[in-house]
Design a protein around this motif. Structure first.
Motif, mmCIF file in Angstrom:
data_model
loop_
_atom_site.group_PDB
_atom_site.id
_atom_site.type_symbol
_atom_site.label_atom_id
_atom_site.label_comp_id
_atom_site.label_asym_id
_atom_site.label_seq_id
_atom_site.Cartn_x
_atom_site.Cartn_y
_atom_site.Cartn_z
ATOM 1 N N UNK A 79 67.858 60.917 90.358
ATOM 2 C CA UNK A 79 68.796 60.271 89.447
ATOM 3 C C UNK A 79 68.081 59.309 88.516
ATOM 4 N N UNK A 80 68.705 58.935 87.409
ATOM 5 C CA UNK A 80 68.119 57.900 86.550
ATOM 6 C C UNK A 80 67.873 56.618 87.334
ATOM 7 N N UNK A 81 66.848 55.891 86.954
ATOM 8 C CA UNK A 81 66.495 54.670 87.668
ATOM 9 C C UNK A 81 67.490 53.557 87.373
ATOM 10 N N UNK A 82 67.870 53.385 86.108
ATOM 11 C CA UNK A 82 68.737 52.280 85.709
ATOM 12 C C UNK A 82 70.047 52.728 85.060
ATOM 13 N N UNK A 83 70.063 53.853 84.385
ATOM 14 C CA UNK A 83 71.198 54.238 83.542
ATOM 15 C C UNK A 83 72.277 54.967 84.326
ATOM 16 N N UNK A 84 73.526 54.823 83.856
ATOM 17 C CA UNK A 84 74.653 55.480 84.500
ATOM 18 C C UNK A 84 74.847 56.908 84.008
ATOM 19 N N UNK A 85 74.451 57.199 82.758
ATOM 20 C CA UNK A 85 74.667 58.529 82.193
ATOM 21 C C UNK A 85 73.701 58.744 81.035
ATOM 22 N N UNK A 86 73.785 59.934 80.412
ATOM 23 C CA UNK A 86 72.859 60.283 79.346
ATOM 24 C C UNK A 86 73.038 59.392 78.118
ATOM 25 N N UNK A 87 74.268 59.008 77.819
ATOM 26 C CA UNK A 87 74.486 58.122 76.675
ATOM 27 C C UNK A 87 73.744 56.805 76.873
ATOM 28 N N UNK A 88 73.770 56.287 78.091
ATOM 29 C CA UNK A 88 73.066 55.035 78.364
ATOM 30 C C UNK A 88 71.560 55.255 78.327
ATOM 31 N N UNK A 89 71.108 56.402 78.808
ATOM 32 C CA UNK A 89 69.673 56.716 78.710
ATOM 33 C C UNK A 89 69.218 56.692 77.264
ATOM 34 N N UNK A 90 70.030 57.257 76.370
ATOM 35 C CA UNK A 90 69.650 57.326 74.958
ATOM 36 C C UNK A 90 69.586 55.955 74.299
ATOM 37 N N UNK A 91 70.168 54.941 74.941
ATOM 38 C CA UNK A 91 70.071 53.583 74.416
ATOM 39 C C UNK A 91 68.713 52.951 74.737
ATOM 40 N N UNK A 92 67.923 53.607 75.599
ATOM 41 C CA UNK A 92 66.514 53.287 75.850
ATOM 42 C C UNK A 92 66.279 52.028 76.675
ATOM 43 N N UNK A 93 67.268 51.547 77.398
ATOM 44 C CA UNK A 93 67.013 50.478 78.377
ATOM 45 C C UNK A 93 66.652 51.167 79.690
ATOM 46 N N UNK A 94 65.462 51.758 79.715
ATOM 47 C CA UNK A 94 65.084 52.730 80.735
ATOM 48 C C UNK A 94 63.821 52.306 81.477
ATOM 49 N N UNK A 95 63.409 53.146 82.430
ATOM 50 C CA UNK A 95 62.213 52.883 83.233
ATOM 51 C C UNK A 95 61.001 52.699 82.332
ATOM 52 N N UNK A 96 60.219 51.669 82.581
ATOM 53 C CA UNK A 96 59.158 51.264 81.659
ATOM 54 C C UNK A 96 57.835 51.077 82.392
ATOM 55 N N UNK A 97 57.563 49.850 82.864
ATOM 56 C CA UNK A 97 56.347 49.614 83.631
ATOM 57 C C UNK A 97 56.478 50.111 85.057
ATOM 58 N N UNK A 98 55.321 50.289 85.744
ATOM 59 C CA UNK A 98 55.351 50.875 87.082
ATOM 60 C C UNK A 98 54.129 50.451 87.878
ATOM 61 N N UNK A 99 54.353 50.187 89.170
ATOM 62 C CA UNK A 99 53.269 49.978 90.129
ATOM 63 C C UNK A 99 53.698 50.582 91.452
ATOM 64 N N UNK A 100 52.782 51.212 92.169
ATOM 65 C CA UNK A 100 53.091 51.793 93.472
ATOM 66 C C UNK A 100 52.528 50.923 94.583
ATOM 67 N N UNK A 101 53.059 51.150 95.794
ATOM 68 C CA UNK A 101 52.683 50.300 96.921
ATOM 69 C C UNK A 101 53.087 50.993 98.209
ATOM 70 N N UNK A 102 52.219 50.963 99.205
ATOM 71 C CA UNK A 102 52.536 51.460 100.545
ATOM 72 C C UNK A 102 52.512 50.288 101.511
ATOM 73 N N UNK A 103 53.613 50.083 102.215
ATOM 74 C CA UNK A 103 53.732 48.989 103.175
ATOM 75 C C UNK A 103 52.948 49.368 104.429
ATOM 76 N N UNK A 104 51.866 48.673 104.750
ATOM 77 C CA UNK A 104 51.054 49.058 105.908
ATOM 78 C C UNK A 104 51.786 48.910 107.235
ATOM 79 N N UNK A 105 52.805 48.074 107.280
ATOM 80 C CA UNK A 105 53.518 47.862 108.542
ATOM 81 C C UNK A 105 54.476 49.003 108.871
ATOM 82 N N UNK A 106 54.917 49.739 107.847
ATOM 83 C CA UNK A 106 55.875 50.830 108.071
ATOM 84 C C UNK A 106 55.346 52.188 107.627
ATOM 85 N N UNK A 107 54.323 52.195 106.765
ATOM 86 C CA UNK A 107 53.832 53.444 106.201
ATOM 87 C C UNK A 107 54.694 53.983 105.081
ATOM 88 N N UNK A 108 55.746 53.272 104.718
ATOM 89 C CA UNK A 108 56.621 53.734 103.645
ATOM 90 C C UNK A 108 56.024 53.386 102.281
#
Length: 434
Positions: A164-193
């Protein structure tokens, strides 16, 4: 002073609404022009905004180390509407992955903004390394499995088609461009998630998404929680200030990185500064440093499409960063110490901060990436950066720094161009230690 429409403004104090302590008054560095310089060893081919396959613009890199054969490691990099590019350590392109087309005619096309890696993620077919990408055009994450010797290229799209979209409710909202932008990944060593932290274009929101392995072998995600950073600040003289932007736009976050040693997220709010908070987004954010333009009054001018000053600089800004804050990455030393590295886009420099939270993430120095020759230029207006302090064969036995170059030169046929520069990490450490 003319400020870009993004505002290029910041603060030396925390938002009083967060009731956080004042920003530490670290010792000032040398003037930006006096910072030590390093030169790149290689550069990628230029990306142009009028490529035959569509608009392409270099933005953010990630370095994948081939543990079995370090000399055959890769750099995965975003090219916005141009999708992804994969390079070898000679900066030669080995794969081009297109961004997805528009959902329907008239909708926004795929636009790959930031990329980061996850290692050893458990999938039904076994453990795999993944490249995770923020698709700003569709407001989704895209996930690619990395298989160095796969025929056709090392990246395979394993994104859950039902994501599903990260922030938007529908395609019209996606087209307004308040969308997923920066990104960083992370693995929690205590859970492996594994998780992705994703910021929102033109907003102050950061979302925590858990990465999920689906039974059919695809990879999806689910939202855990969100955090809104401040958009208004109290100045030392008691007045209130907000970074300038186009009407309706708030000071966004793009560059982010998580320190796996302590689970701390560092997030660059472009016109404000660098925040530190828990990567699970449950703590109180602390502003560790800010850009020079903090507190400068400005207003958006529609005719020039710029933020123009409306008063004098009150002198509350920082001394190390010039907006925008971009390209956060983590430099881990062999002894476990290291730095948070940030791109100071406004003055074409890079700043290093100590990883030690207890010491207040002290500023440790800076550097520039400058031209090695007439044909191998440096890095200007850097958007994204990635660093890996691990042996990468004969070419980079001490590790590698990859930085985006927002003004690739020489310019040919009048076309604007961008690219990525490969810098020997030993040169960076020598320059900083001196």
């Amino acid at each position: 002073m003319t400020v870009r429409r993004s505002g290029r403004l910041a603060t030396l104090l925390l938002c009083t609404a967060l009731a956080a302590p004042a920003v530490p008054a670290h010792a000032g560095p040398a003037a930006p022009s006096a910072l030590p310089a390093v030169t790149p060893r290689a550069e990628t081919g230029p990306l142009h905004d009028d490529e035959p396959g569509g608009y392409a613009d270099a933005d953010d890199p990630a370095i994948w180390r081939n543990a079995a054969d370090p000399e055959r490691s890769l750099v995965v990099a975003t090219a916005k509407e141009g999708g992804l590019r994969v390079y070898d350590l000679d900066a030669r392109q080995v794969q081009s992955v297109p961004a997805p087309p528009p959902a329907s005619p008239g909708d926004a096309p795929g636009r790959f903004n930031n990329v980061d890696l996850l290692h050893g993620v458990r999938l039904p077919s076994g453990r795999a390394d993944l490249a995770v990408v923020s698709d700003r055009g569709h407001d989704r994450l895209r996930v690619y499995r990395i298989d160095r010797d796969r025929p056709g290229g090392p990246l395979t799209d394993v994104t859950d088609p039902a994501a599903a979209p990260v922030f938007s409710a529908d395609q019209d909202e996606i087209n307004e461009e308040a969308t997923a932008y920066g990104l960083a990944t992370w693995t929690d060593p205590s859970t492996g998630r594994s998780y992705a932290l994703v910021s929102r274009n033109n907003r102050t929101t950061v979302a925590l998404l858990e990465i999920t392995a689906e039974p059919d072998g695809t990879v999806g995600y689910r939202r855990v929680r969100t955090l809104d950073l401040p958009s208004a600040f109290r100045l030392p003289d008691g007045s209130d200030w907000s970074p300038c932007g186009e009407p309706g736009e708030l000071p966004q976050v793009e560059g982010m990185v998580v320190d796996p040693a302590n689970g701390m997220l560092y997030a660059g709010q472009e016109d404000v500064g660098i925040w530190r908070t828990r990567a699970d987004l449950t703590g109180t954010p602390v502003l560790i440093d800010t850009v020079r333009e903090y507190g400068v009054p400005a207003a958006y001018d529609e005719e020039s499409d710029e933020c123009l000053p409306t008063g004098a600089d009150p002198g509350f800004g920082g001394r190390r960063l010039a907006a925008d804050v971009e390209g956060l990455t983590l430099l881990t030393e062999r002894d476990g110490d290291g730095y948070v590295l940030a791109s100071s886009q406004g003055d074409d420099s890079f700043a290093l901060y100590d990883r030690e939270v207890g010491d207040g993430n002290e500023y440790e120095g800076g550097f520039r990436v400058t031209a090695a020759s007439r044909t191998l230029d440096g890095s200007q207006e850097c958007d994204g950066a990635a660093v890996l302090n691990a042996p990468l064969g004969r070419k980079y036995p001490d590790g590698l720094l990859v930085v985006q170059d927002g003004q690739e030169t020489p310019v040919r046929d009048g076309r604007e161009a961008t690219g990525f520069k490969f810098v020997d990490l030993a040169d960076v450490m020598d320059a900083v230690d001196d």
